[in-house]
Design an enzyme around this catalytic site. Sequence first.
Site, PDB file in Angstrom:
ATOM      1  N   HIS A 105       0.861  -1.190   0.000  1.00  0.00           N
ATOM      2  CA  HIS A 105       0.000   0.000   0.000  1.00  0.00           C
ATOM      3  C   HIS A 105       0.893   1.233   0.000  1.00  0.00           C
ATOM      4  CE1 HIS A 105      -3.119   2.893   1.283  1.00  0.00           C
ATOM      5  NE2 HIS A 105      -2.170   3.388   2.066  1.00  0.00           N
TER       6      HIS A 105
ATOM      7  N   GLU B 259      -2.790   8.588   7.374  1.00  0.00           N
ATOM      8  CA  GLU B 259      -2.417   7.171   7.467  1.00  0.00           C
ATOM      9  C   GLU B 259      -1.193   6.966   8.360  1.00  0.00           C
ATOM     10  OE1 GLU B 259      -4.149   6.060   3.018  1.00  0.00           O
ATOM     11  OE2 GLU B 259      -2.004   5.865   3.396  1.00  0.00           O
TER      12      GLU B 259
HETATM   13  P1  ADP Z   1      -4.510   1.597  -4.054  1.00  0.00           P
HETATM   14  O1  ADP Z   1      -4.171   0.592  -2.964  1.00  0.00           O
HETATM   15  O2  ADP Z   1      -3.741   1.332  -5.321  1.00  0.00           O
HETATM   16  O3  ADP Z   1      -4.445   3.022  -3.592  1.00  0.00           O
HETATM   17  P2  ADP Z   1      -7.435   1.667  -3.857  1.00  0.00           P
HETATM   18  O4  ADP Z   1      -7.315   2.682  -2.768  1.00  0.00           O
HETATM   19  O5  ADP Z   1      -8.378   1.942  -4.985  1.00  0.00           O
HETATM   20  O6  ADP Z   1      -6.034   1.308  -4.502  1.00  0.00           O
HETATM   21  O7  ADP Z   1      -7.914   0.281  -3.216  1.00  0.00           O
HETATM   22  C1  ADP Z   1      -7.484  -0.129  -1.945  1.00  0.00           C
HETATM   23  C2  ADP Z   1      -7.214  -1.617  -1.972  1.00  0.00           C
HETATM   24  O8  ADP Z   1      -8.454  -2.323  -2.207  1.00  0.00           O
HETATM   25  C3  ADP Z   1      -6.301  -2.105  -3.085  1.00  0.00           C
HETATM   26  O9  ADP Z   1      -4.925  -1.927  -2.788  1.00  0.00           O
HETATM   27  C4  ADP Z   1      -6.699  -3.563  -3.201  1.00  0.00           C
HETATM   28  O10 ADP Z   1      -6.120  -4.323  -2.124  1.00  0.00           O
HETATM   29  C5  ADP Z   1      -8.197  -3.491  -2.994  1.00  0.00           C
HETATM   30  N1  ADP Z   1      -8.913  -3.338  -4.277  1.00  0.00           N
HETATM   31  C6  ADP Z   1      -9.052  -2.204  -5.006  1.00  0.00           C
HETATM   32  N2  ADP Z   1      -9.772  -2.392  -6.118  1.00  0.00           N
HETATM   33  C7  ADP Z   1     -10.130  -3.703  -6.111  1.00  0.00           C
HETATM   34  C8  ADP Z   1     -10.891  -4.544  -6.993  1.00  0.00           C
HETATM   35  N3  ADP Z   1     -11.451  -4.047  -8.095  1.00  0.00           N
HETATM   36  N4  ADP Z   1     -11.024  -5.836  -6.671  1.00  0.00           N
HETATM   37  C9  ADP Z   1     -10.490  -6.336  -5.552  1.00  0.00           C
HETATM   38  N5  ADP Z   1      -9.764  -5.612  -4.656  1.00  0.00           N
HETATM   39  C10 ADP Z   1      -9.578  -4.311  -4.935  1.00  0.00           C
END
Ligand code: ADP
Length: 172
Positions: A124, A135
């Site tokens: 993350h 965070e």
């Molecule tokens: P990032 O971690 O890249 O900032 P997001 O904040 O959009 O992405 O999403 C948080 C977390 O939720 C992602 O790191 C992933 O673990 C999970 N996630 C996001 N989109 C999806 C999806 N379409 N299907 C399954 N898990 C997802």
Amino acid sequence: MGRSRLQLTLALLKPDLMMHPVRTKEVKTIIKDNGFLVIQSRVTAINQREAEKFYEEHRERFFFTRLTGYISSGPMTAMVLAKENSIAHWRDLMGPTKTYRARDIAPTSIRALYGISDTRNATHGSDSDESAKKEINFFFPEFNCDNWFETHEVLYRENRHTVVWDDNQGLT
Ligand code: ADP
């Protein structure tokens, strides 16, 4: 052109990655080799309720239960990374959110190499200064970002900063 801006970001090595010590070490090596300073590091685990708070912006998404169950399923390493433009740089190294997409369009990114599904995507990284502060505070409540800039930015510029890398050393 002004000099680029020193930034803090929160990095998490998520539970799926932490299950594999060798891969975990490789990701830490990537972090060091890219010039990030690890100024706080802690192995920690959060419960379901804390996971729901951390990801509250995703509450309405279809993957919310899966995400919070997964993120609370085992230990993570939480780190505060310092570097110029650390937020964008760390997200760039991680690659796209979804592991399978990452494998398609950024095959050398961390998520492409170490992610195991779209949810279990290894790492993350904060996406803005505002979320970084929030965070960092979530995982390191005793750490004050503003104070850090006041006391350490000059040391950082002069290469006199201290680096912390010992997970949990001195911490209970
Ligand atoms: P990032 O971690 O890249 O900032 P997001 O904040 O959009 O992405 O999403 C948080 C977390 O939720 C992602 O790191 C992933 O673990 C999970 N996630 C996001 N989109 C999806 C999806 N379409 N299907 C399954 N898990 C997802």
